[in-house]
Design a protein around this motif. Structure first.
Motif, PDB file in Angstrom:
ATOM      1  N   MET A 138       0.856  -1.171   0.000  1.00  0.00           N
ATOM      2  CA  MET A 138       0.000   0.000   0.000  1.00  0.00           C
ATOM      3  C   MET A 138       0.896   1.224   0.000  1.00  0.00           C
ATOM      4  N   SER A 139       0.584   2.156  -0.856  1.00  0.00           N
ATOM      5  CA  SER A 139       1.471   3.288  -1.028  1.00  0.00           C
ATOM      6  C   SER A 139       0.679   4.552  -1.308  1.00  0.00           C
ATOM      7  N   ARG A 140      -0.260   4.865  -0.451  1.00  0.00           N
ATOM      8  CA  ARG A 140      -1.009   6.098  -0.650  1.00  0.00           C
ATOM      9  C   ARG A 140      -0.115   7.275  -0.308  1.00  0.00           C
ATOM     10  N   ARG A 141      -0.137   8.285  -1.149  1.00  0.00           N
ATOM     11  CA  ARG A 141       0.734   9.444  -0.949  1.00  0.00           C
ATOM     12  C   ARG A 141      -0.106  10.705  -0.799  1.00  0.00           C
ATOM     13  N   THR A 142       0.544  11.754  -0.324  1.00  0.00           N
ATOM     14  CA  THR A 142      -0.142  13.021  -0.107  1.00  0.00           C
ATOM     15  C   THR A 142      -0.571  13.629  -1.439  1.00  0.00           C
ATOM     16  N   ARG A 143      -1.638  14.376  -1.404  1.00  0.00           N
ATOM     17  CA  ARG A 143      -2.089  15.079  -2.592  1.00  0.00           C
ATOM     18  C   ARG A 143      -1.350  16.396  -2.701  1.00  0.00           C
ATOM     19  N   ARG A 144      -1.193  16.861  -3.913  1.00  0.00           N
ATOM     20  CA  ARG A 144      -0.501  18.124  -4.161  1.00  0.00           C
ATOM     21  C   ARG A 144      -1.534  19.235  -4.285  1.00  0.00           C
ATOM     22  N   VAL A 145      -2.106  19.640  -3.155  1.00  0.00           N
ATOM     23  CA  VAL A 145      -3.212  20.587  -3.147  1.00  0.00           C
ATOM     24  C   VAL A 145      -2.754  21.993  -3.524  1.00  0.00           C
ATOM     25  N   VAL A 146      -1.671  22.466  -2.942  1.00  0.00           N
ATOM     26  CA  VAL A 146      -1.242  23.854  -3.180  1.00  0.00           C
ATOM     27  C   VAL A 146      -0.885  24.085  -4.643  1.00  0.00           C
ATOM     28  N   PRO A 147      -0.049  23.249  -5.279  1.00  0.00           N
ATOM     29  CA  PRO A 147       0.230  23.484  -6.702  1.00  0.00           C
ATOM     30  C   PRO A 147      -1.028  23.383  -7.570  1.00  0.00           C
ATOM     31  N   ALA A 148      -1.946  22.491  -7.229  1.00  0.00           N
ATOM     32  CA  ALA A 148      -3.179  22.357  -8.010  1.00  0.00           C
ATOM     33  C   ALA A 148      -4.042  23.610  -7.878  1.00  0.00           C
ATOM     34  N   VAL A 149      -4.130  24.170  -6.685  1.00  0.00           N
ATOM     35  CA  VAL A 149      -4.922  25.394  -6.482  1.00  0.00           C
ATOM     36  C   VAL A 149      -4.290  26.568  -7.216  1.00  0.00           C
ATOM     37  N   VAL A 150      -2.964  26.695  -7.135  1.00  0.00           N
ATOM     38  CA  VAL A 150      -2.280  27.797  -7.823  1.00  0.00           C
ATOM     39  C   VAL A 150      -2.480  27.674  -9.333  1.00  0.00           C
ATOM     40  N   ALA A 151      -2.303  26.465  -9.879  1.00  0.00           N
ATOM     41  CA  ALA A 151      -2.491  26.270 -11.323  1.00  0.00           C
ATOM     42  C   ALA A 151      -3.937  26.533 -11.714  1.00  0.00           C
ATOM     43  N   GLY A 152      -4.874  26.080 -10.889  1.00  0.00           N
ATOM     44  CA  GLY A 152      -6.281  26.315 -11.180  1.00  0.00           C
ATOM     45  C   GLY A 152      -6.636  27.785 -11.180  1.00  0.00           C
ATOM     46  N   LEU A 153      -6.137  28.524 -10.199  1.00  0.00           N
ATOM     47  CA  LEU A 153      -6.418  29.966 -10.145  1.00  0.00           C
ATOM     48  C   LEU A 153      -5.777  30.705 -11.320  1.00  0.00           C
ATOM     49  N   ALA A 154      -4.562  30.293 -11.702  1.00  0.00           N
ATOM     50  CA  ALA A 154      -3.900  30.931 -12.845  1.00  0.00           C
ATOM     51  C   ALA A 154      -4.688  30.664 -14.129  1.00  0.00           C
ATOM     52  N   LEU A 155      -5.140  29.419 -14.308  1.00  0.00           N
ATOM     53  CA  LEU A 155      -5.939  29.110 -15.498  1.00  0.00           C
ATOM     54  C   LEU A 155      -7.282  29.831 -15.477  1.00  0.00           C
ATOM     55  N   LEU A 156      -7.881  29.961 -14.300  1.00  0.00           N
ATOM     56  CA  LEU A 156      -9.145  30.694 -14.182  1.00  0.00           C
ATOM     57  C   LEU A 156      -8.949  32.160 -14.565  1.00  0.00           C
ATOM     58  N   ALA A 157      -7.877  32.784 -14.075  1.00  0.00           N
ATOM     59  CA  ALA A 157      -7.610  34.189 -14.397  1.00  0.00           C
ATOM     60  C   ALA A 157      -7.331  34.350 -15.890  1.00  0.00           C
ATOM     61  N   LEU A 158      -6.557  33.437 -16.465  1.00  0.00           N
ATOM     62  CA  LEU A 158      -6.256  33.506 -17.890  1.00  0.00           C
ATOM     63  C   LEU A 158      -7.525  33.314 -18.713  1.00  0.00           C
ATOM     64  N   GLY A 159      -8.358  32.373 -18.313  1.00  0.00           N
ATOM     65  CA  GLY A 159      -9.618  32.146 -19.019  1.00  0.00           C
ATOM     66  C   GLY A 159     -10.559  33.329 -18.919  1.00  0.00           C
ATOM     67  N   ALA A 160     -10.631  33.944 -17.729  1.00  0.00           N
ATOM     68  CA  ALA A 160     -11.484  35.117 -17.556  1.00  0.00           C
ATOM     69  C   ALA A 160     -10.988  36.272 -18.418  1.00  0.00           C
ATOM     70  N   TRP A 161      -9.664  36.461 -18.469  1.00  0.00           N
ATOM     71  CA  TRP A 161      -9.113  37.520 -19.310  1.00  0.00           C
ATOM     72  C   TRP A 161      -9.393  37.242 -20.782  1.00  0.00           C
ATOM     73  N   ALA A 162      -9.223  35.976 -21.204  1.00  0.00           N
ATOM     74  CA  ALA A 162      -9.460  35.623 -22.606  1.00  0.00           C
ATOM     75  C   ALA A 162     -10.935  35.824 -22.974  1.00  0.00           C
ATOM     76  N   ALA A 163     -11.823  35.441 -22.085  1.00  0.00           N
ATOM     77  CA  ALA A 163     -13.249  35.611 -22.356  1.00  0.00           C
ATOM     78  C   ALA A 163     -13.603  37.093 -22.447  1.00  0.00           C
ATOM     79  N   THR A 164     -13.045  37.899 -21.558  1.00  0.00           N
ATOM     80  CA  THR A 164     -13.307  39.340 -21.581  1.00  0.00           C
ATOM     81  C   THR A 164     -12.748  39.970 -22.859  1.00  0.00           C
ATOM     82  N   ALA A 165     -11.539  39.545 -23.246  1.00  0.00           N
ATOM     83  CA  ALA A 165     -10.936  40.086 -24.465  1.00  0.00           C
ATOM     84  C   ALA A 165     -11.732  39.673 -25.701  1.00  0.00           C
ATOM     85  N   ALA A 166     -12.191  38.405 -25.736  1.00  0.00           N
ATOM     86  CA  ALA A 166     -12.982  37.938 -26.885  1.00  0.00           C
ATOM     87  C   ALA A 166     -14.297  38.685 -26.971  1.00  0.00           C
TER      88      ALA A 166
END
Length: 179
Positions: free
Chosen positions: A1-29
């Motif tokens: 058995m080898s359950r490992r920790t989840r990478r929550v902080v990098p996933a949240v940072v990447a998600g927020l960056a993609l959300l901001a980029l998507g919001a900017w792209a939608a606004t620009a379009a």
């Protein structure tokens, strides 16, 4: 058995960056469809960067920082996290999977140390193949307390069939002063 920790902080940072980029792209379009300048939605920062030459130290520094952040996020995604569940004997690819959490092992070891006469409080840490125990006592002279705590912890670990036996490190401190 080898359950490992989840990478929550990098996933949240990447998600927020993609959300901001998507919001900017939608606004620009949307602005482009309405006949507005798409760079106007990015504000003064985008206009300042659009006019800056590539050799500008600010542009080079910003690029280096973004490159470093990207490499750190990539490493965090690729490198395995710390094991959350420690395997028990007989748990493998062919047999049933069984394990004990680090928290469960830490609590079991701390309880074993607290059961020793003279120990008022004990804390334990489980990391990298070793168990560190800190035992506090109100006794003036701790004498062989460290050895007794180490024996109690070793006995408790022997009762738990871990696939890899951790090393035991014990520190004792006294809370009593001679004043």
């Amino acid at each position: 058995m080898s359950r490992r920790t989840r990478r929550v902080v990098p996933a949240v940072v990447a998600g927020l960056a993609l959300l901001a980029l998507g919001a900017w792209a939608a606004t620009a379009a949307l602005g482009h469809l309405l006949g507005q300048d798409p760079t106007g939605t990015a504000g003064p920062l985008a206009r300042a960067l659009a006019g800056a030459p590539w050799q500008d130290p600010v542009v080079v520094a910003a690029g280096a920082v973004l490159l470093l952040l990207g490499l750190l996020a990539l490493l965090a995604a690729l490198l395995p996290g710390r094991r959350v569940v420690l395997a028990l004997q007989g748990a493998g690819a062919t047999g049933p999977r069984a394990g004990i959490t680090r928290t469960g092992l830490r609590r079991a070891v701390a309880a074993a140390a607290e059961d020793v006469d003279g120990v008022d409080r004990a804390d334990a840490t489980v990391r990298d193949g070793r168990v560190e125990v800190r035992a506090r006592s109100g006794l003036r002279d701790v004498g062989d307390l460290r050895a007794r705590v180490e024996q109690a912890v070793t006995d408790r670990l022997a009762a738990i069939p871990l696939a890899r036996r951790p090393r035991v490190q014990v520190r004792t401190t006294t809370t009593r002063s001679d004043a």
